[in-house]
Design an enzyme around this catalytic site. Sequence first.
Site, mmCIF file in Angstrom:
data_model
loop_
_atom_site.group_PDB
_atom_site.id
_atom_site.type_symbol
_atom_site.label_atom_id
_atom_site.label_comp_id
_atom_site.label_asym_id
_atom_site.label_seq_id
_atom_site.Cartn_x
_atom_site.Cartn_y
_atom_site.Cartn_z
ATOM 1 N N GLY A 1 29.136 37.127 44.336
ATOM 2 C CA GLY A 1 29.296 36.571 45.667
ATOM 3 C C GLY A 1 30.637 36.890 46.278
ATOM 4 O O GLY A 1 30.926 36.522 47.417
ATOM 5 N N THR B 1 35.234 39.678 53.630
ATOM 6 C CA THR B 1 34.865 39.053 52.367
ATOM 7 C C THR B 1 36.092 38.477 51.664
ATOM 8 O O THR B 1 35.988 37.463 50.974
ATOM 9 C CB THR B 1 34.143 40.049 51.442
ATOM 10 O OG1 THR B 1 34.971 41.206 51.240
ATOM 11 C CG2 THR B 1 32.826 40.489 52.046
ATOM 12 N N LYS C 1 45.260 44.159 44.887
ATOM 13 C CA LYS C 1 45.362 43.223 43.765
ATOM 14 C C LYS C 1 44.021 42.501 43.672
ATOM 15 O O LYS C 1 43.014 43.107 43.353
ATOM 16 C CB LYS C 1 46.525 42.254 43.981
ATOM 17 C CG LYS C 1 47.911 42.921 43.924
ATOM 18 C CD LYS C 1 49.018 41.909 44.137
ATOM 19 C CE LYS C 1 50.392 42.533 44.068
ATOM 20 N NZ LYS C 1 51.482 41.561 44.344
ATOM 21 N N GLY C 2 43.981 41.221 43.970
ATOM 22 C CA GLY C 2 42.721 40.492 43.936
ATOM 23 C C GLY C 2 42.914 39.144 44.589
ATOM 24 O O GLY C 2 44.007 38.587 44.564
ATOM 25 N N VAL C 3 41.843 38.591 45.183
ATOM 26 C CA VAL C 3 41.970 37.336 45.923
ATOM 27 C C VAL C 3 41.072 36.230 45.378
ATOM 28 O O VAL C 3 41.095 35.111 45.897
ATOM 29 C CB VAL C 3 41.675 37.544 47.426
ATOM 30 C CG1 VAL C 3 42.640 38.532 48.035
ATOM 31 C CG2 VAL C 3 40.237 37.993 47.646
ATOM 32 N N GLY C 4 40.288 36.492 44.362
ATOM 33 C CA GLY C 4 39.331 35.493 43.893
ATOM 34 C C GLY C 4 39.956 34.214 43.396
ATOM 35 O O GLY C 4 39.455 33.121 43.659
ATOM 36 N N GLU C 5 41.065 34.314 42.672
ATOM 37 C CA GLU C 5 41.692 33.132 42.083
ATOM 38 C C GLU C 5 42.800 32.531 42.948
ATOM 39 O O GLU C 5 42.938 31.314 43.049
ATOM 40 C CB GLU C 5 42.289 33.488 40.710
ATOM 41 C CG GLU C 5 41.453 33.059 39.538
ATOM 42 C CD GLU C 5 40.374 34.073 39.183
ATOM 43 O OE1 GLU C 5 39.499 33.738 38.385
ATOM 44 O OE2 GLU C 5 40.404 35.190 39.715
ATOM 45 N N PHE D 1 32.191 32.217 38.990
ATOM 46 C CA PHE D 1 33.576 31.720 39.008
ATOM 47 C C PHE D 1 34.139 31.473 37.606
ATOM 48 O O PHE D 1 34.952 30.588 37.400
ATOM 49 C CB PHE D 1 33.663 30.438 39.839
ATOM 50 C CG PHE D 1 33.054 30.558 41.196
ATOM 51 C CD1 PHE D 1 33.716 31.226 42.214
ATOM 52 C CD2 PHE D 1 31.800 30.035 41.460
ATOM 53 C CE1 PHE D 1 33.144 31.366 43.471
ATOM 54 C CE2 PHE D 1 31.227 30.174 42.712
ATOM 55 C CZ PHE D 1 31.895 30.836 43.717
ATOM 56 N N ARG E 1 46.891 45.311 49.039
ATOM 57 C CA ARG E 1 46.141 45.885 50.154
ATOM 58 C C ARG E 1 44.747 45.267 50.205
ATOM 59 O O ARG E 1 44.021 45.275 49.210
ATOM 60 C CB ARG E 1 46.056 47.392 49.954
ATOM 61 C CG ARG E 1 45.466 48.200 51.101
ATOM 62 C CD ARG E 1 45.725 49.672 50.822
ATOM 63 N NE ARG E 1 45.003 50.566 51.724
ATOM 64 C CZ ARG E 1 44.185 51.523 51.325
ATOM 65 N NH1 ARG E 1 43.979 51.723 50.014
ATOM 66 N NH2 ARG E 1 43.587 52.313 52.195
#
Length: 770
Positions: A486, A654, A721-725, A260, A648
């Site tokens: 992860g 996940t 795009k991205g979803v981690g943050e 993270f 998308r």
Amino acid sequence: MNDLIQDLQSPVADAGTGFVRVGMPVSRVDGRAKVTGEARYAAEHPAHDLAYGVVVGSTIARGSIAGFRLREALAVPGVVEIITHENRPRMRSFDLFYKDMTAPAGAPFRPLYDGEIHFSGQPVALVVAETFEAARYAASLVAVDYLPQQHETNLMAHLARSHKPKPLKAGFSPPPDERGDAEAALLAAPVRIEAEYYSGVEHHNPLELFASTVIRGEDGHLTIYDKTQSSQNSRWYVSRVFGLGKDKVTVRNPYVGGAFGSGLRPQYQLPLAVMAALQLRRSVRVVLTRQQMFSLGHRPETLQRIKLGADHDGRLRAIVHEAVAETSRYEDYVEVVVNWSGQLYACDNVKLLYRLVALDQSSPMDMRAPGAAHGVHALEVAMDELAWALRLDPLELRLRNYAEQDQMKGLPFSSKALRDCYEQGARRFGWARRPLAPRSMRAGSELVGWGMATGTWDAMQMFARAGAVLHADGRLVVSSAATDIGTGTYTAMCTLAADALGLRLEQVMFQLGDSTLPVAPIEGGSSHVATVGSAVAGVCEKLRKRLFRMARRLDNSPFAKARFDEVEFAGGGLRLRRQPSVAMSVEEVMAAAGEARLEEKYLMLPKVLKQKQYLRATHSAVFCEVRVDEAFGTVRVTRVVSAVAAGRIISAKTARSQVSGAVVWGISQALHEETHADHRLGRFMNHNLAEYHVTVNADVGDIDVIFVDEDDRIVSAIGAKGVGEIGIVGVAAAVCNAIFHATGRRVRSTPMTPEKVMAPEGDVSVSAAL
């Protein structure tokens, strides 16, 4: 490489059956390896000649080392060596060699380089022994004599000497110039609010401790298993610091137990393990203790001041957002804290300021949504305060000031489905039933409050390479030096590759976590799927075209007159779109063509010129319900709805897990996490999980994640795009706003602990909280 392939083959082979398409809720392909213990982490790789190193940390925050008393420690049976700055192996001297790929401006910390002390807990010695137990006991006997100097670790006591940072950190953008005249517009606004917001220090506490296992080969080659978010960044750092050729060092990180942001930069156990291996000419493992994890960087303590001015109808006239954060004396660690206030809402007069105070602490560190997690928090709490001053619904206030473009730069958004997030999230939560006034809802003895907030984060893309080998039996092996901390990188990449070639998931293997694989960026900033995923899609597209050409050239080929756009890859091979019965499997095509394997490589370069014409961002709307026991000040978060627009979605299961986990961390930021310092000692005191509180299962209520439809081909070729943050941004603000709605009390500092929640009105300011 063979042992790495063996490590990675099992989880992919055991992942469910059936064909997959992008967006399906596929279970993790690495899940079986993790739950059965087959997955090996940095501290779990064996070596026949392994020695164990334990770090000794400084007990002062600033000064120098006068000398060591090592006789007792050296006398412990099994102790091999005690390495200090006085007897370490050769290291490079210039700061440039210690700058990793994400280093900020300044002079990076150099472990055991000299006798200067820069922060409490700084490594001053490494005890190496035949067993971990012997090394740890001997480390407790190492005595160090210091020449202390006066230290400064209190941000609030040194605000007057803040400085403008040097903007040399990757991903950092200084605040843009002022638009209009914010102070004048603020004075002219009929409705104004002004407040300070404080965020305490938070420390990373991933499940896996920082560890490095350096396995020395007979030829002197070092194979390093490191807890890192980039094998290639760690390899680059080690090679430069110790003057080793890249062919002399291989770094692997096939499995990472959470990072993270904590693993973006090489941590000090890595060079310590390497110097011990070089000096002793044997394999060495160094694992930090949980207490030593608190000697690393942290989310910086930050003080913010926000002023908002609006018309009576809620239209914003002025935004002023100022922030002061702490950094170390040796580096200017920077974050994007205030810039979000110039992006989220339409306003003609915006002033943004960001400064740093250098203290005798280790450099802070990126932590999930760095900058935004507390910068957007302050803005969203201020917007809630403005909504109450206007007696206006908080969601309606945000809709009235919805930004159709980035006004600070005059750029359109590459995509922005934030309105859909508001609408779908509010409907799912039942926001329309929310009474405006605080203290309007009860459940038994508890006050009930509903709050909401907006979230935003960058949608970034970097460059990457990917390689692919398609075998005659239909197996596909795709590789890139990516990382999976992860987040589901294995699963997302296998899904993309299987979808592209119409294969079953168990036919696809994705190799990552090895510095010798095709180049990939550091996994951070929610950019990995958009970057590495686009490279995987690119290399698979090359394979598709090559297979199609092979199929067309076959004798009596059913595809002889077909065009590429008339063919689809599904069901294990290729077929005509309008006549699916006309099909050939991958195995049939390759057998008929006499090919044992097809190999391709692909370099994915972002379309920078096009991307610069847009602001690229992810967005969210977070709705939260809390229940407050007023007698004790305890807060329970019973319900969260997070509606996310992140392009998308490649791997639905996940991705949902990522947002759910981020919401949990947001609750932790809101109610629990803070590291306390004794400034007389210059030391963090609650450096363990008994006293550093984090959210546990009992603190988590219902979490509902919604992904709204969005497909952004400007950010990435695959629309992702991205979803981690994004999942954490806005959560703490929504909790804070819900507490106000429940109690009528505004808490302006995190964490919002019971004593703050119980404080009478007027005593919950930042100064009171501190």
